[in-house]
Design an enzyme around this catalytic site. Structure first.
Site, PDB file in Angstrom:
ATOM      1  N   PHE A  20       1.824   2.843   5.515  1.00 26.46           N
ATOM      2  CA  PHE A  20       1.960   1.650   4.669  1.00 26.46           C
ATOM      3  C   PHE A  20       3.343   1.569   4.010  1.00 26.46           C
ATOM      4  O   PHE A  20       3.468   1.295   2.815  1.00 26.46           O
ATOM      5  CB  PHE A  20       0.884   1.615   3.581  1.00 26.46           C
ATOM      6  CG  PHE A  20      -0.511   1.333   4.043  1.00 26.46           C
ATOM      7  CD1 PHE A  20      -0.778   0.931   5.348  1.00 26.46           C
ATOM      8  CD2 PHE A  20      -1.585   1.472   3.169  1.00 26.46           C
ATOM      9  CE1 PHE A  20      -2.087   0.678   5.774  1.00 26.46           C
ATOM     10  CE2 PHE A  20      -2.889   1.209   3.573  1.00 26.46           C
ATOM     11  CZ  PHE A  20      -3.141   0.817   4.872  1.00 26.46           C
ATOM     12  N   ASN A  40      -2.546  -8.945   4.724  1.00 27.90           N
ATOM     13  CA  ASN A  40      -3.310  -7.714   4.866  1.00 27.90           C
ATOM     14  C   ASN A  40      -2.952  -6.777   3.711  1.00 27.90           C
ATOM     15  O   ASN A  40      -1.784  -6.435   3.522  1.00 27.90           O
ATOM     16  CB  ASN A  40      -2.969  -7.088   6.228  1.00 27.90           C
ATOM     17  CG  ASN A  40      -3.775  -5.866   6.555  1.00 27.90           C
ATOM     18  OD1 ASN A  40      -3.779  -4.900   5.811  1.00 27.90           O
ATOM     19  ND2 ASN A  40      -4.436  -5.884   7.698  1.00 27.90           N
ATOM     20  N   ASN A  64       1.402   5.967  15.699  1.00 29.76           N
ATOM     21  CA  ASN A  64       2.179   5.789  14.473  1.00 29.76           C
ATOM     22  C   ASN A  64       1.495   6.484  13.306  1.00 29.76           C
ATOM     23  O   ASN A  64       0.275   6.592  13.255  1.00 29.76           O
ATOM     24  CB  ASN A  64       2.386   4.297  14.176  1.00 29.76           C
ATOM     25  CG  ASN A  64       1.312   3.725  13.283  1.00 29.76           C
ATOM     26  OD1 ASN A  64       1.356   3.864  12.051  1.00 29.76           O
ATOM     27  ND2 ASN A  64       0.315   3.075  13.889  1.00 29.76           N
ATOM     28  N   ASP A  98       5.155  -7.104  11.120  1.00 30.61           N
ATOM     29  CA  ASP A  98       6.005  -7.684  10.067  1.00 30.61           C
ATOM     30  C   ASP A  98       5.364  -7.352   8.714  1.00 30.61           C
ATOM     31  O   ASP A  98       4.669  -8.165   8.115  1.00 30.61           O
ATOM     32  CB  ASP A  98       6.128  -9.195  10.256  1.00 30.61           C
ATOM     33  CG  ASP A  98       7.150  -9.829   9.303  1.00 30.61           C
ATOM     34  OD1 ASP A  98       7.853  -9.077   8.592  1.00 30.61           O
ATOM     35  OD2 ASP A  98       7.223 -11.071   9.262  1.00 30.61           O
ATOM     36  N   ASN A 127      -3.534   6.707   8.279  1.00 28.60           N
ATOM     37  CA  ASN A 127      -2.284   7.305   7.813  1.00 28.60           C
ATOM     38  C   ASN A 127      -2.119   7.323   6.305  1.00 28.60           C
ATOM     39  O   ASN A 127      -1.068   7.707   5.794  1.00 28.60           O
ATOM     40  CB  ASN A 127      -1.100   6.573   8.456  1.00 28.60           C
ATOM     41  CG  ASN A 127      -1.162   6.628   9.969  1.00 28.60           C
ATOM     42  OD1 ASN A 127      -1.436   7.688  10.535  1.00 28.60           O
ATOM     43  ND2 ASN A 127      -0.939   5.505  10.622  1.00 28.60           N
ATOM     44  N   THR A 128      -3.151   6.905   5.565  1.00 23.98           N
ATOM     45  CA  THR A 128      -3.187   7.041   4.115  1.00 23.98           C
ATOM     46  C   THR A 128      -4.378   7.941   3.791  1.00 23.98           C
ATOM     47  O   THR A 128      -5.516   7.623   4.165  1.00 23.98           O
ATOM     48  CB  THR A 128      -3.341   5.681   3.415  1.00 23.98           C
ATOM     49  OG1 THR A 128      -2.172   4.896   3.677  1.00 23.98           O
ATOM     50  CG2 THR A 128      -3.500   5.846   1.913  1.00 23.98           C
ATOM     51  N   SER A 159      -6.768   2.307   8.111  1.00 24.96           N
ATOM     52  CA  SER A 159      -5.593   3.042   8.578  1.00 24.96           C
ATOM     53  C   SER A 159      -5.862   4.541   8.465  1.00 24.96           C
ATOM     54  O   SER A 159      -6.357   5.009   7.440  1.00 24.96           O
ATOM     55  CB  SER A 159      -4.367   2.686   7.741  1.00 24.96           C
ATOM     56  OG  SER A 159      -3.294   3.571   8.061  1.00 24.96           O
ATOM     57  N   LYS A 206     -10.999  -5.088   7.790  1.00 20.53           N
ATOM     58  CA  LYS A 206     -10.485  -4.481   9.025  1.00 20.53           C
ATOM     59  C   LYS A 206     -10.985  -3.048   9.127  1.00 20.53           C
ATOM     60  O   LYS A 206     -10.810  -2.252   8.207  1.00 20.53           O
ATOM     61  CB  LYS A 206      -8.955  -4.500   9.053  1.00 20.53           C
ATOM     62  CG  LYS A 206      -8.371  -4.003  10.386  1.00 20.53           C
ATOM     63  CD  LYS A 206      -6.891  -4.295  10.504  1.00 20.53           C
ATOM     64  CE  LYS A 206      -6.346  -3.926  11.872  1.00 20.53           C
ATOM     65  NZ  LYS A 206      -4.921  -4.298  12.037  1.00 20.53           N
ATOM     66  N   ASN A 251      -8.646  -1.323  14.139  1.00 18.99           N
ATOM     67  CA  ASN A 251      -7.375  -0.657  13.867  1.00 18.99           C
ATOM     68  C   ASN A 251      -7.125   0.407  14.943  1.00 18.99           C
ATOM     69  O   ASN A 251      -7.801   0.426  15.974  1.00 18.99           O
ATOM     70  CB  ASN A 251      -7.429  -0.030  12.461  1.00 18.99           C
ATOM     71  CG  ASN A 251      -6.074   0.019  11.773  1.00 18.99           C
ATOM     72  OD1 ASN A 251      -5.054   0.316  12.392  1.00 18.99           O
ATOM     73  ND2 ASN A 251      -6.063  -0.285  10.490  1.00 18.99           N
TER      74      ASN A 251
END
Length: 344
Positions: free
Chosen positions: A114, A138, A110, A64, A176-177, A174, A216, A245
């Site tokens: 973000f 977060n 995935n 979410d 993905n950034t 993450s 994290k 993560n």
């Protein structure tokens, strides 16, 4: 049983569309006041980071992102909800497709990037929700913010989240950034935590109350990195650590369809490596920093393994996709049984 019937329908859809539809259906069930009757909430009171939790099983960030469904998700019985990752400004994330099921391995890859509506939108949702439990927010940086200026984005989100969060998680893990994980190492981590912690201390004084700060991290860490991060957590008096993560490893999925898609791998294949990293941090920190275990929890047994490795609490995400909402109660009961047995 209802999720078992629904899952084949959802798994025939595009994963991102299925994700959105699932949350929409959940919201409708919440508004029809049937979720609480089905799932309820098992009590396993837990104290962590100076907060009281109804139970130690929470929802991980990412499901979410914008806080649109807090009340509906809470009715599944979670002891706490973490929303985000959220950035200062709205951003659309990476190009689609960016979410892939690896069904044979109960896994997900995935590369969302973000995607979110921005911190102000999320805070409005947090302020409107009726959920009285603990909500973690977060925070991350925008993709177009140079990594050298990442602290500015984190401080911006920290300032806006502080009066509305039960705790705040700084996500530097993450994959993905671009270059985000560089912030987990060396002087970059020290400078980031120094900046964030200084502002955090000022906010505690300004508001007259303390909101725990959590970091994290990724599972793809070398032992020396674990050592360094652990020392930084202690030096800057960070309250908690979320381990972990998603992973860049493809062990266990490399020969499966979509197994070599770029992005972060979650689900069953990350369970072991995530728990190993959790154990390493537990050994280093010796109870001085709260630990939240996440990664590959798809049963009560896996949840207990995180507790055995040193976790104070756990979080779920990918396991929910493959096992359904009943996983929440299974984990609560398994952890409760573990603690009961320890007292005998």
């Amino acid at each position: 049983m209802s999720y078992a019937l629904l899952r084949p329908f959802l798994f025939n859809m595009d994963p991102e569309h299925a994700h959105e539809m699932t949350l929409s259906l959940l919201d409708k069930a919440h508004k029809a006041r049937v979720l609480g009757l089905v799932y309820g909430q098992s009590m396993q009171p837990t104290d962590c980071m100076g907060l009281q939790f109804a139970n130690p099983v929470g929802l991980a960030a990412g499901l979410d992102k914008n806080g649109d469904y807090i009340d509906a998700l809470a009715e599944l019985g979670f002891g706490f909800i973490e929303v985000g990752t959220v950035t200062p400004r709205p951003q659309i994330g990476n190009e689609k497709p960016r979410l892939f099921r690896i069904k044979q391995a109960d896994a997900i890859i995935n590369r969302m990037g973000f995607n979110n509506q921005g911190i102000d939108y999320l805070i409005d949702n947090v302020k409107r929700c009726k959920y009285k439990g603990n909500i973690g927010i977060n925070i991350g940086k925008n993709a177009d913010t140079p990594v050298e200026q990442a602290a500015d984005d984190y401080v911006y989100c920290l300032e806006r989240a502080y009066p509305h969060a039960s705790y705040i998680t700084v996500n530097i893990s993450s994959p993905n950034t671009k270059n985000l994980r560089d912030l987990q190492s060396g002087e970059a981590l020290t400078q980031l935590l120094d900046t964030i912690k200084n502002r955090h201390s000022q906010l505690a004084t300004e508001y007259g109350f303390y909101v725990p700060l959590v970091l994290k991290v990724a599972p793809d860490l070398e032992p020396l990195q674990v050592d360094y991060i652990s020392q930084q957590l202690l030096d800057f008096e960070i309250d908690g650590l979320i381990a972990t993560n998603t992973t860049l490893s493809r062990v266990g999925v490399e020969d499966l369809h979509d197994g070599n898609q770029t992005g972060g791998l979650s689900g069953r294949p990350v369970s072991h490596i995530s728990t190993q990293i959790l154990q390493q941090f537990s050994d280093q920190l010796d109870g001085k920093v709260a630990l939240i275990g996440v990664g590959g929890i798809d049963s009560g047994v896996k949840a207990v393994k995180k507790i055995e490795a040193g976790a104070d609490m756990v979080q779920l995400y990918t396991g929910l996709i493959y096992r359904g909402p009943g996983l929440v109660q299974s984990c609560i009961q398994a952890i409760g049984g573990y603690y009961d047995a320890m007292e005998l």
